[in-house]
Design an enzyme around this catalytic site. Structure first.
Site, PDB file in Angstrom:
ATOM      1  N   GLY A 145      -3.295   4.572  -4.295  1.00  0.00           N
ATOM      2  CA  GLY A 145      -2.526   3.463  -3.631  1.00  0.00           C
ATOM      3  C   GLY A 145      -1.632   4.521  -2.349  1.00  0.00           C
ATOM      4  O   GLY A 145      -1.825   5.851  -2.526  1.00  0.00           O
ATOM      5  N   CYS A 146      -1.018   3.603  -1.451  1.00  0.00           N
ATOM      6  CA  CYS A 146      -0.621   4.406   0.031  1.00  0.00           C
ATOM      7  C   CYS A 146       0.895   3.947  -0.577  1.00  0.00           C
ATOM      8  O   CYS A 146       1.035   5.454   0.199  1.00  0.00           O
ATOM      9  CB  CYS A 146      -0.877   2.857   1.054  1.00  0.00           C
TER      10      CYS A 146
END
EC number: 1.2.1.38
Length: 337
Positions: A145-146
């Protein structure tokens, strides 16, 4: 080599097209979607006219595997947990940009409120934090995930050295593209513009991801997320209680860890990065400063949520998987101003 993209009309899918179209060793063989099938991608997104104008096709695993060497899933969570299974069963390389393969089944069901993939497939996936890949030849990758990428890159080296022994705070802020293309009340222009708002307090799905990959040696942390009135970019500010000696060692560790890593840039002592210096690029820039009076090491980590936080890191993982230099096709300069 040939690749296919499933979910090509989402923000991450469009970034994959932008990056891979200029990758010297890759041809985009096909793009696929669950909507707008039969339409040319440039009809939906005119900025691609005269650049890339392929037609969106249905998702037919046998067809994709016959014409490509790898498939990217740039789909919302809850899609690839089913749609990627025929590829995995066939031994076909998959890079998934969603959260469907990042957690164990129980945690996924709790934090995503969706049915998880079967455990046998979850176990096959390697977590694709590119700078810390265990098996660079792994055929099935769960792209991080970012937010998780922005937090794990600065934290992992110092947590693994067991320098962090007290509860710390992560204050992370993202541009609205991090919420995806489907509009909601939070990313509606009148709510997001000229505003700053916290969201998903104690409930963000990247919390268990960060916990899992920091490992059991990490103390507890408070994770806060805010929506910035920007299109792109993440700034994660970490407040870590450390002694002066621990802080000095932490700075040394980050400099040593990333001295040979192309896409993580440690800033000069006391210089903190801004989002603007990484937008449009695959770089994660990290700056650190220590306050002797409070005993807090402040770590600031910035990246483009759609590039290093999604499509760029996915291409970095593709390069590693197929034995290419990991920076191939990814050395675009950040967009400034």
């Amino acid at each position: 080599m040939n690749i296919s993209i499933v979910g090509a009309s989402g923000y991450s899918g469009l970034e994959l097209i932008r990056i891979l179209h200029n990758h010297p060793d890759v041809t985009i063989a096909s793009i696929h979607n669950y909507s707008n099938v039969g339409m040319k991608i440039n009809q939906l997104f005119p900025h691609l006219t005269d650049i890339y104008e392929a037609t969106l096709e249905e998702v037919v695993p046998e067809q994709i595997m016959a014409q490509s060497d790898c498939v990217f899933f740039a789909t919302p969570s809850g899609v690839s947990s089913l749609a990627a299974i025929p590829f995995i069963k066939a031994g076909f390389p998959v890079i998934d940009l969603s959260g469907d393969f990042r957690l164990d089944a129980e945690s996924y069901a709790k934090w995503y409120s969706k049915t998880p993939a079967d455990a046998v497939y979850l176990e096959k996936m390697e977590y694709g934090l590119a700078e810390f890949r265990q098996n660079v030849k792994a055929k099935w990758i769960a792209n991080p995930g970012c937010y998780a990428t922005s937090v794990l890159l600065p934290l992992l080296p110092i947590v693994r050295e067991q320098l962090v022994n007290d509860t710390f705070i992560i204050d992370a802020k993202s541009g609205v593209s991090g919420a995806g293309k489907v509009p909601n009340s939070a990313n509606h222009f009148v709510n997001a513009h000229d505003n700053l708002a916290l969201y998903k307090i104690n409930a963000h799905q990247h919390i268990p991801e960060i916990e899992r990959y920091l490992g059991g040696k990490s103390p507890k942390f408070q994770f806060l997320t805010s929506l910035l009135p920007l299109t792109r970019g993440i700034m994660s500010t970490l407040y870590v209680p450390l002694t002066k000696a621990e802080a000095r060692r932490s700075i040394e560790l980050l400099e040593e860890t990333y001295a040979t890593k192309t896409f993580v840039r440690i800033q000069p002592d006391g210089q903190l990065p801004t989002i603007k210096q990484v937008v449009g690029s695959n770089f994660c820039d990290i700056g650190l400063t220590y306050n002797e009076k409070t005993g807090i090491l402040t770590i600031v980590s910035v990246l483009d949520n759609l590039v290093k936080g999604a499509a760029g890191q996915a291409v970095q993982n593709l390069n590693l998987m197929f034995g290419m230099d990991e920076s191939t096709g990814l050395l675009q300069s950040p967009i400034f101003p």
